[in-house]
Design a protein around this motif. Sequence first.
Motif, PDB file in Angstrom:
ATOM      1  N   VAL A   1      33.978  50.030  34.330  1.00  0.00           N
ATOM      2  CA  VAL A   1      35.095  49.520  33.549  1.00  0.00           C
ATOM      3  C   VAL A   1      35.666  48.287  34.247  1.00  0.00           C
ATOM      4  O   VAL A   1      36.032  48.345  35.422  1.00  0.00           O
ATOM      5  N   LEU A   2      35.718  47.180  33.518  1.00  0.00           N
ATOM      6  CA  LEU A   2      36.325  45.953  34.028  1.00  0.00           C
ATOM      7  C   LEU A   2      37.830  46.042  33.791  1.00  0.00           C
ATOM      8  O   LEU A   2      38.277  46.106  32.648  1.00  0.00           O
TER       9      LEU A   2
ATOM     10  N   HIS B   1      33.033  54.247  37.050  1.00  0.00           N
ATOM     11  CA  HIS B   1      33.554  53.415  38.128  1.00  0.00           C
ATOM     12  C   HIS B   1      34.354  52.271  37.520  1.00  0.00           C
ATOM     13  O   HIS B   1      34.281  52.027  36.309  1.00  0.00           O
ATOM     14  N   ALA B   2      35.123  51.588  38.342  1.00  0.00           N
ATOM     15  CA  ALA B   2      35.926  50.469  37.850  1.00  0.00           C
ATOM     16  C   ALA B   2      35.828  49.318  38.838  1.00  0.00           C
ATOM     17  O   ALA B   2      35.565  49.516  40.019  1.00  0.00           O
ATOM     18  N   ILE B   3      36.034  48.115  38.319  1.00  0.00           N
ATOM     19  CA  ILE B   3      36.047  46.941  39.184  1.00  0.00           C
ATOM     20  C   ILE B   3      37.304  46.123  38.914  1.00  0.00           C
ATOM     21  O   ILE B   3      37.665  45.869  37.762  1.00  0.00           O
ATOM     22  N   VAL B   4      37.983  45.757  39.990  1.00  0.00           N
ATOM     23  CA  VAL B   4      39.192  44.942  39.935  1.00  0.00           C
ATOM     24  C   VAL B   4      38.884  43.637  40.640  1.00  0.00           C
ATOM     25  O   VAL B   4      38.549  43.623  41.821  1.00  0.00           O
ATOM     26  N   ALA B   5      38.978  42.521  39.920  1.00  0.00           N
ATOM     27  CA  ALA B   5      38.639  41.215  40.484  1.00  0.00           C
ATOM     28  C   ALA B   5      39.823  40.274  40.367  1.00  0.00           C
ATOM     29  O   ALA B   5      40.505  40.229  39.339  1.00  0.00           O
ATOM     30  N   GLY B   6      40.073  39.511  41.432  1.00  0.00           N
ATOM     31  CA  GLY B   6      41.164  38.549  41.411  1.00  0.00           C
ATOM     32  C   GLY B   6      41.371  37.932  42.779  1.00  0.00           C
ATOM     33  O   GLY B   6      40.679  38.270  43.735  1.00  0.00           O
TER      34      GLY B   6
END
Length: 341
Positions: A32-33, A60-65
Motif C-alpha cells: 500500500v502506497l 505491507h506499506a511504504i511511506v515516501a517523502g
Amino acid sequence: YNEYKSYLRMIRTAVRRFASSAGLGRNASTLVLVEHDGANVNPATLNTVTAATKLGGSVHAIVAGDSCVEAGNNTAKIPGIEKVFVAESPALKGQIAESVVQVLLDVQSKNNYTHILANGTVFGKNILPRMGAKLDVAPISDIIGVESDSTFVRTIYAGNAIQTVESSDPVKLITVRGTAFEASPADGGSAATENVSSDINNDKSEYIEAKLSKSDRPELASANIVISGGRGLKNGENFEMLYELADKMGAAVGASRAAVDAGYVPSDLQVGQTGKMVAPDLYIAVGISGAIQHLAGMKDSKTIVAINKDAEAPIFQVSDIGLVDDLFKAVPEMIAGIEQQ
C-alpha cells in the motif's frame, strides 16, 4: 465452436470463484502506497488498507517523502499492516511521481508483490500510471469492490454502470475509491518498520512549492457533514451563506463543477467525478441541479438533502430529503433555526 468457448469461460469463472472462496489467494502479497503530509496519514489510506486486506496474504506499506518518519510510525499503528517501509530522502520532497516511482520499483524488485494499491485521489492517480508504464501493466482505477485477487469491481459512465474487471497482469496496480470501503482503525497495530534507500535520479521534474488553502473547517474528503453550493448561488459572495451555515454545523464546504468553472470558489472545493469523492453522513446540496458528474462524487452519502427551486431538478431523484424553495430564503432560515437552539 462458439458454444464450446462459452462453456470454457463458465468453467474458468467457476474455478476462479472457488479458488477465491477457498482461500487459494493466500500467495497474494500487497503493498500500500501511503498518502501523508509528513506526519499524518491521509484518512483515505485507511480505506485503502481495508481493500488490501480483502485480497488475502500479507499487507505491507511504504511511506515516501523528505521528512516522513512520523508518518511511518503512524502507519505502523494501522491494524492489518505487517511491515512499513520508510523511504526518506531530500529527492522525495513533494512526493512527485518521477521520484516516488523509482523507490517503488526498487522495493517491488526485492519483494515481488502481486498487488500495489494507492488511494483513488490525485496522489494515487498521479503515481500509479507511471508505475504501470515502467512495469508494462495496466492500472485498474477507482475500484469499489474486490471479488478475488484478480477480479475487481469499478464504476464507469460517471457511476451509471458497474464493471467487473479481471486482470491477468503479474502485478496488479490499483487505485481505491475510499468511499466504497470501511476505514480501518488508525490505532491498534504494531507493524515492523524498515528504512529503505534508493538511488533516485530525477532530472525530469522538480518540486518548487505547494500553495495550500487553509481552513478551520473539516477536510472535505473526510468530513461527516458536507454543504455544497452550485451555480444557483449566482456568485462567490453568496457562498458566504454556506460558510456561515457550515461553521455552525461543523461542516466542510464543497461545490459543483459549474460553480467552480464560473469562478465562484477554488477548484479544491469541487465535488464530483473530476473533483473529490465524498461520502459523509449528511450531504446538503444547495442550488445544485444534479449533473451526472456531480452525482458520481456524492451519491454514496448516507443522507442527502437537496434545496432547489426547480422541482424537476435531477438532484431530487437521489436525495433523501428535498426542499423545493428559494435557497436565498431557505439557507438564512436554517442559520436562524440553529442559532435559536
